[in-house]
Motif scaffolding. Structure first.
Motif, short mmCIF file in Angstrom:
data_model
loop_
_atom_site.label_atom_id
_atom_site.label_comp_id
_atom_site.label_asym_id
_atom_site.label_seq_id
_atom_site.Cartn_x
_atom_site.Cartn_y
_atom_site.Cartn_z
N ALA A 149 9.13 -25.74 50.12
CA ALA A 149 8.38 -26.20 48.95
C ALA A 149 8.85 -25.47 47.69
O ALA A 149 9.03 -26.09 46.63
N ASP A 150 9.05 -24.16 47.81
CA ASP A 150 9.53 -23.37 46.66
C ASP A 150 10.92 -23.82 46.24
O ASP A 150 11.22 -23.93 45.05
N ALA A 151 11.77 -24.09 47.22
CA ALA A 151 13.12 -24.54 46.93
C ALA A 151 13.13 -25.88 46.20
O ALA A 151 13.90 -26.09 45.27
N ARG A 173 15.57 -13.22 50.15
CA ARG A 173 14.49 -13.36 49.15
C ARG A 173 14.95 -12.87 47.79
O ARG A 173 14.65 -13.49 46.77
N GLN A 198 10.87 -26.99 44.25
CA GLN A 198 10.45 -26.74 42.86
C GLN A 198 11.60 -26.16 42.04
O GLN A 198 11.78 -26.51 40.89
N ALA A 199 12.37 -25.27 42.65
CA ALA A 199 13.45 -24.58 41.93
C ALA A 199 14.71 -25.45 41.82
O ALA A 199 15.45 -25.34 40.85
N TRP A 257 18.54 -20.72 49.47
CA TRP A 257 17.28 -21.29 49.97
C TRP A 257 17.44 -21.79 51.39
O TRP A 257 16.57 -21.54 52.25
N GLN A 309 15.34 -15.12 44.34
CA GLN A 309 14.65 -14.68 43.12
C GLN A 309 15.63 -14.51 41.98
O GLN A 309 15.33 -14.87 40.84
N SER A 313 6.87 -23.08 53.46
CA SER A 313 6.57 -22.57 52.12
C SER A 313 7.85 -22.39 51.31
O SER A 313 7.91 -22.73 50.12
N SER A 314 8.89 -21.88 51.96
CA SER A 314 10.17 -21.69 51.28
C SER A 314 10.81 -23.02 50.91
O SER A 314 11.42 -23.15 49.85
N GLN A 374 6.16 -19.94 56.96
CA GLN A 374 6.95 -19.39 55.86
C GLN A 374 8.15 -20.28 55.56
O GLN A 374 8.54 -20.43 54.41
N PRO A 382 17.42 -18.74 41.51
CA PRO A 382 16.62 -19.77 42.19
C PRO A 382 17.26 -21.15 42.25
O PRO A 382 16.81 -21.99 43.01
#
Length: 69
Positions: free
Chosen positions: A62-64, A28, A66-67, A41, A32, A59-60, A56, A35
């Motif tokens: 989806a975050d990846a 994590r 975006q990044a 990721w 951070q 969710s990770s 989770q 990214p």
């Protein structure tokens, strides 16, 4: 991290172990601080998936996305 992921996938690591918590925390922090690093990721998602934390992991992912589009 690869050796750890292999042991986790084989069921050799307890889901609630301090080792798992440490690896999660390190990954994590890695995503951070950088990214745009896809390897971090992917490793984070693999740890979450292998430990049975599918929500989770999704969710990770989806975050990846975006990044790192």
């Amino acid at each position: 991290a690869v050796g750890y992921l292999e042991r986790l996938a084989a069921g050799a690591v307890d889901e609630n172990s301090q080792e798992l918590k440490k690896v999660r925390s390190l990954l994590r922090n890695a995503v951070q601080s950088n990214p745009s690093n896809p390897s971090a990721w992917i490793s984070l998602v693999r740890v979450e998936e292998s430990s049975g934390n599918i929500t989770q992991a999704r969710s990770s992912i989806a975050d990846a996305l975006q990044a790192c589009p």
